[in-house]
Design a protein around this motif. Structure first.
Motif, PDB file in Angstrom:
ATOM      1  N   PHE A 135       6.053   4.342  16.928  1.00 55.50           N
ATOM      2  CA  PHE A 135       5.537   5.295  15.944  1.00 55.50           C
ATOM      3  C   PHE A 135       4.450   4.566  15.179  1.00 55.50           C
ATOM      4  O   PHE A 135       4.323   3.334  15.241  1.00 55.50           O
ATOM      5  CB  PHE A 135       6.645   5.806  15.011  1.00 55.50           C
ATOM      6  N   SER A 136       3.636   5.313  14.462  1.00 53.88           N
ATOM      7  CA  SER A 136       2.551   4.698  13.698  1.00 53.88           C
ATOM      8  C   SER A 136       2.436   5.375  12.340  1.00 53.88           C
ATOM      9  O   SER A 136       2.944   6.471  12.134  1.00 53.88           O
ATOM     10  CB  SER A 136       1.222   4.808  14.454  1.00 53.88           C
ATOM     11  N   PHE A 137       1.772   4.692  11.435  1.00 51.57           N
ATOM     12  CA  PHE A 137       1.536   5.258  10.110  1.00 51.57           C
ATOM     13  C   PHE A 137       0.240   4.703   9.560  1.00 51.57           C
ATOM     14  O   PHE A 137      -0.325   3.728  10.092  1.00 51.57           O
ATOM     15  CB  PHE A 137       2.713   4.981   9.165  1.00 51.57           C
ATOM     16  N   THR A 138      -0.268   5.343   8.517  1.00 54.34           N
ATOM     17  CA  THR A 138      -1.516   4.932   7.875  1.00 54.34           C
ATOM     18  C   THR A 138      -1.216   4.521   6.450  1.00 54.34           C
ATOM     19  O   THR A 138      -0.562   5.263   5.712  1.00 54.34           O
ATOM     20  CB  THR A 138      -2.548   6.076   7.900  1.00 54.34           C
ATOM     21  N   ILE A 139      -1.683   3.344   6.076  1.00 51.84           N
ATOM     22  CA  ILE A 139      -1.392   2.790   4.749  1.00 51.84           C
ATOM     23  C   ILE A 139      -2.707   2.546   4.012  1.00 51.84           C
ATOM     24  O   ILE A 139      -3.712   2.150   4.605  1.00 51.84           O
ATOM     25  CB  ILE A 139      -0.561   1.490   4.865  1.00 51.84           C
ATOM     26  N   ARG A 140      -2.693   2.760   2.698  1.00 51.44           N
ATOM     27  CA  ARG A 140      -3.908   2.692   1.890  1.00 51.44           C
ATOM     28  C   ARG A 140      -3.661   1.859   0.646  1.00 51.44           C
ATOM     29  O   ARG A 140      -2.587   1.943   0.046  1.00 51.44           O
ATOM     30  CB  ARG A 140      -4.305   4.116   1.494  1.00 51.44           C
ATOM     31  N   ASP A 141      -4.658   1.060   0.252  1.00 53.47           N
ATOM     32  CA  ASP A 141      -4.480   0.284  -0.976  1.00 53.47           C
ATOM     33  C   ASP A 141      -5.674   0.384  -1.923  1.00 53.47           C
ATOM     34  O   ASP A 141      -5.693  -0.266  -2.966  1.00 53.47           O
ATOM     35  CB  ASP A 141      -4.186  -1.188  -0.656  1.00 53.47           C
ATOM     36  N   SER A 142      -6.668   1.220  -1.572  1.00 52.48           N
ATOM     37  CA  SER A 142      -7.796   1.463  -2.465  1.00 52.48           C
ATOM     38  C   SER A 142      -8.471   2.755  -2.020  1.00 52.48           C
ATOM     39  O   SER A 142      -8.233   3.223  -0.907  1.00 52.48           O
ATOM     40  CB  SER A 142      -8.795   0.294  -2.435  1.00 52.48           C
ATOM     41  N   GLY A 180       0.829  -1.198   0.000  1.00 50.06           N
ATOM     42  CA  GLY A 180       0.000   0.000   0.000  1.00 50.06           C
ATOM     43  C   GLY A 180       0.860   1.244   0.000  1.00 50.06           C
ATOM     44  O   GLY A 180       2.088   1.183   0.039  1.00 50.06           O
ATOM     45  N   ILE A 181       0.204   2.397  -0.051  1.00 54.05           N
ATOM     46  CA  ILE A 181       0.914   3.673  -0.048  1.00 54.05           C
ATOM     47  C   ILE A 181       0.719   4.360   1.296  1.00 54.05           C
ATOM     48  O   ILE A 181      -0.382   4.354   1.856  1.00 54.05           O
ATOM     49  CB  ILE A 181       0.439   4.572  -1.215  1.00 54.05           C
ATOM     50  N   VAL A 182       1.775   4.924   1.828  1.00 55.48           N
ATOM     51  CA  VAL A 182       1.732   5.583   3.132  1.00 55.48           C
ATOM     52  C   VAL A 182       1.112   6.961   2.965  1.00 55.48           C
ATOM     53  O   VAL A 182       1.618   7.794   2.210  1.00 55.48           O
ATOM     54  CB  VAL A 182       3.147   5.702   3.737  1.00 55.48           C
ATOM     55  N   ILE A 183       0.012   7.227   3.673  1.00 55.40           N
ATOM     56  CA  ILE A 183      -0.672   8.518   3.550  1.00 55.40           C
ATOM     57  C   ILE A 183      -0.565   9.352   4.821  1.00 55.40           C
ATOM     58  O   ILE A 183      -0.960  10.521   4.839  1.00 55.40           O
ATOM     59  CB  ILE A 183      -2.155   8.331   3.173  1.00 55.40           C
ATOM     60  N   GLY A 184      -0.045   8.793   5.885  1.00 50.91           N
ATOM     61  CA  GLY A 184       0.119   9.528   7.138  1.00 50.91           C
ATOM     62  C   GLY A 184       1.156   8.840   8.006  1.00 50.91           C
ATOM     63  O   GLY A 184       1.366   7.631   7.892  1.00 50.91           O
ATOM     64  N   LYS A 185       1.806   9.630   8.895  1.00 50.24           N
ATOM     65  CA  LYS A 185       2.876   9.071   9.701  1.00 50.24           C
ATOM     66  C   LYS A 185       3.123   9.967  10.910  1.00 50.24           C
ATOM     67  O   LYS A 185       3.064  11.184  10.815  1.00 50.24           O
ATOM     68  CB  LYS A 185       4.142   8.967   8.838  1.00 50.24           C
ATOM     69  N   THR A 186       3.390   9.352  12.065  1.00 48.27           N
ATOM     70  CA  THR A 186       3.662  10.125  13.275  1.00 48.27           C
ATOM     71  C   THR A 186       5.152  10.095  13.601  1.00 48.27           C
ATOM     72  O   THR A 186       5.918   9.306  13.042  1.00 48.27           O
ATOM     73  CB  THR A 186       2.896   9.570  14.483  1.00 48.27           C
ATOM     74  N   ARG A 222       8.847   7.293   3.876  1.00 51.89           N
ATOM     75  CA  ARG A 222       8.203   8.578   4.082  1.00 51.89           C
ATOM     76  C   ARG A 222       6.772   8.548   3.560  1.00 51.89           C
ATOM     77  O   ARG A 222       6.377   7.640   2.825  1.00 51.89           O
ATOM     78  CB  ARG A 222       8.977   9.702   3.362  1.00 51.89           C
ATOM     79  N   ILE A 223       6.024   9.575   3.923  1.00 45.20           N
ATOM     80  CA  ILE A 223       4.669   9.732   3.392  1.00 45.20           C
ATOM     81  C   ILE A 223       4.743   9.868   1.872  1.00 45.20           C
ATOM     82  O   ILE A 223       5.580  10.580   1.338  1.00 45.20           O
ATOM     83  CB  ILE A 223       3.991  10.968   4.003  1.00 45.20           C
TER      84      ILE A 223
END
Length: 471
Positions: free
Chosen positions: A51-58, A27-33, A82-83
């Motif tokens: 740390f955390s991040f948000t990943i998206r695939d659709s 997926g693609i990283v769309i957010g990160k702390t 990176r984002i």
């Protein structure tokens, strides 16, 4: 084979396979702390890091991922991507979200699961060019919220205190990006702060503040007056220092740069059309929207000290503020009125060549024409025992308060009356609250705006000039 978040079976994994092995997600990283450390309850005196991040695939599916571990592992993992980059996650642990606790501090996601990355079993790596699906890259331009679900900056200002503390979405253009400023907290932790100025069709300047390194890094890539952002879940608050509403990027925030939406495209066309005709300089910013709480300005300077501070601030976009006890040494108000009074648009505040007709900065249509009004526009010199500040901007209501008359009253004065008014200030020491910011277009590279100018109390001025004030 990669598992997709869009799969219905993914939601059920938390129940069926809480420790599922050989799971691979792209997926693609769309957010990160940022990386944070916490006391380790099991090992007193040591810390665990996360740390955390948000990943998206659709378009409709994205999920939060977090990792805990040693400082070396967590910092290395965080620095590895990176984002905006596509990543492959292997062998994550899938857990159920604790909605009330987690979504208060993390981006809200559509499913009921989250990913936990283990130092011993999970891996994250950036996709190579041949592994990246172009459909994934396109997701970085889609906001996670409905494209029409946002407040205009004008709406935020109009609602004022009713939005204080609320978390909302904002669509706006980037006006300027300040230089990151470092600070140290009371517990000796280091951090950064970056101030971004936004604008849209309804507001010429609105402040958004970034506190975390990840959002600051993204902000540094934004091009002033060319970039549009959709900021999902920013916190709105009333800034007592500026006496205005501001937005703050928080751990829930996901920012989409140059979103591919109809609303964003309309705003993008607006800023392109107005780029040349709407200069958005610091003078107008100070005149219209930069209302400052004067009680919060306490630093007293001499002219010489101000010039030294300006040199130290070279290359920085953020302004600084100060108090100056000085004489007004140039106040040309008894010359031609065209240099003292100008016509401004009541909608945006920009100078108009003619009092009638449309404002070239607003580009409003004929049904939304804003009236013009007369306003003081003075450039004054202020002098103390150490030197002179030239061409300080004294405008609008501040000028009326300083001179003790309205524009219309001033225009009815005779030349003799104007000259007498001028000498009331040239002979007396004043207390000036000033705003300073660097500008290559200003004389000496420093633009100075007067926020308040009143005759100084002699005792107060003497005390401060003798070095007993706040310097």
């Amino acid at each position: 084979m990669a598992n997709s978040f869009a799969s219905k079976t993914f939601t059920a994994l938390a129940d069926l396979y809480p420790n599922m092995a050989n799971l691979k997600i792209i997926g693609i990283v769309i957010g990160k702390t940022d990386v944070k450390g916490f006391p380790d309850r099991k090992n007193v005196g040591s810390e665990r890091y996360t740390f955390s991040f948000t990943i998206r695939d659709s378009p409709a599916h994205f999920v939060n991922a977090a990792s805990w571990g040693s400082e070396g592992y967590i910092r290395s993992l965080s620095d590895s991507f990176r984002i905006g980059e596509c990543v492959i996650i292997e062998n994550p642990l899938i857990q159920r979200k604790e909605l009330e606790r987690e979504e208060k501090f993390s981006p809200a996601t559509p499913g009921n699961c989250k990913l936990l990355l283990s130092e011993n079993h999970s891996t994250v790596k950036v996709c190579s060019s041949y592994e990246v699906d172009t459909k994934l890259l396109a997701l970085i331009y889609l906001p996670i919220k409905e494209s029409r679900d946002y407040y205009s900056l004008g709406d935020i200002v109009a609602n004022g205190h009713s939005l204080d503390g609320k978390i909302i979405n904002v669509l706006a253009a980037v006006r300027s990006v300040g230089e990151p400023k470092c600070f140290t907290t009371s517990d000796r932790r280091r951090g950064q702060r970056c101030e971004v100025k936004l604008y849209d069709e309804t507001e010429s300047s609105f402040t958004m503040i970034c506190w975390d390194n990840e959002s600051i890094l993204v902000a540094q890539s934004w091009m002033p007056r060319e970039t549009v952002i959709f900021a999902s879940d920013v916190r709105i608050s009333f800034d007592k220092f500026r006496n205005c509403m501001t937005a703050t990027v928080i751990s829930k925030t996901i920012i989409t740069t140059n979103p591919d939406t109809p609303e964003a495209n309309i705003l993008l066309n607006f800023i392109r059309e107005n780029k040349e005709t709407n200069p958005l300089d610091g003078e107008i910013d100070s005149y219209l929207k930069d209302s400052i709480n004067l009680n919060a300005i306490v630093d007293v300077y001499t002219v010489e000290q101000l010039k030294v501070k300006a040199l130290k601030n070279e290359g920085k976009a953020d302004p600084f503020y100060g108090i100056l006890y000085a004489h007004i040494s140039t106040l040309n108000i008894d010359g031609a009125t065209t240099t003292v009074v100008r016509c401004r648009c009541s909608g945006c505040g920009y100078v108009m060549k003619e009092a009638s007709g449309p404002c070239t900065a607003c580009h409003r249509d004929s049904l939304e024409l804003k009236s013009a009004f007369r306003s003081f526009h003075l450039l004054i010199d202020v002098t103390d025992h150490t030197g002179t500040l030239h061409a300080c901007s004294l405008t609008g209501g501040v000028a009326e308060e300083t001179l003790g008359c309205t524009v219309n009253e001033f225009l009815t004065m005779t030349d003799e009356q104007k000259t007498a008014l001028k000498w009331q200030f040239l002979l007396e020491r004043s207390k000036l609250y000033l705003k300073f910011f660097l500008s290559h277009r200003a004389r000496g590279g420093l633009r100075v705006s007067v926020l308040s100018c009143k005759l100084a109390d002699p005792t107060e001025a003497s005390k401060n000039l003798s070095g007993q004030g706040n310097t």
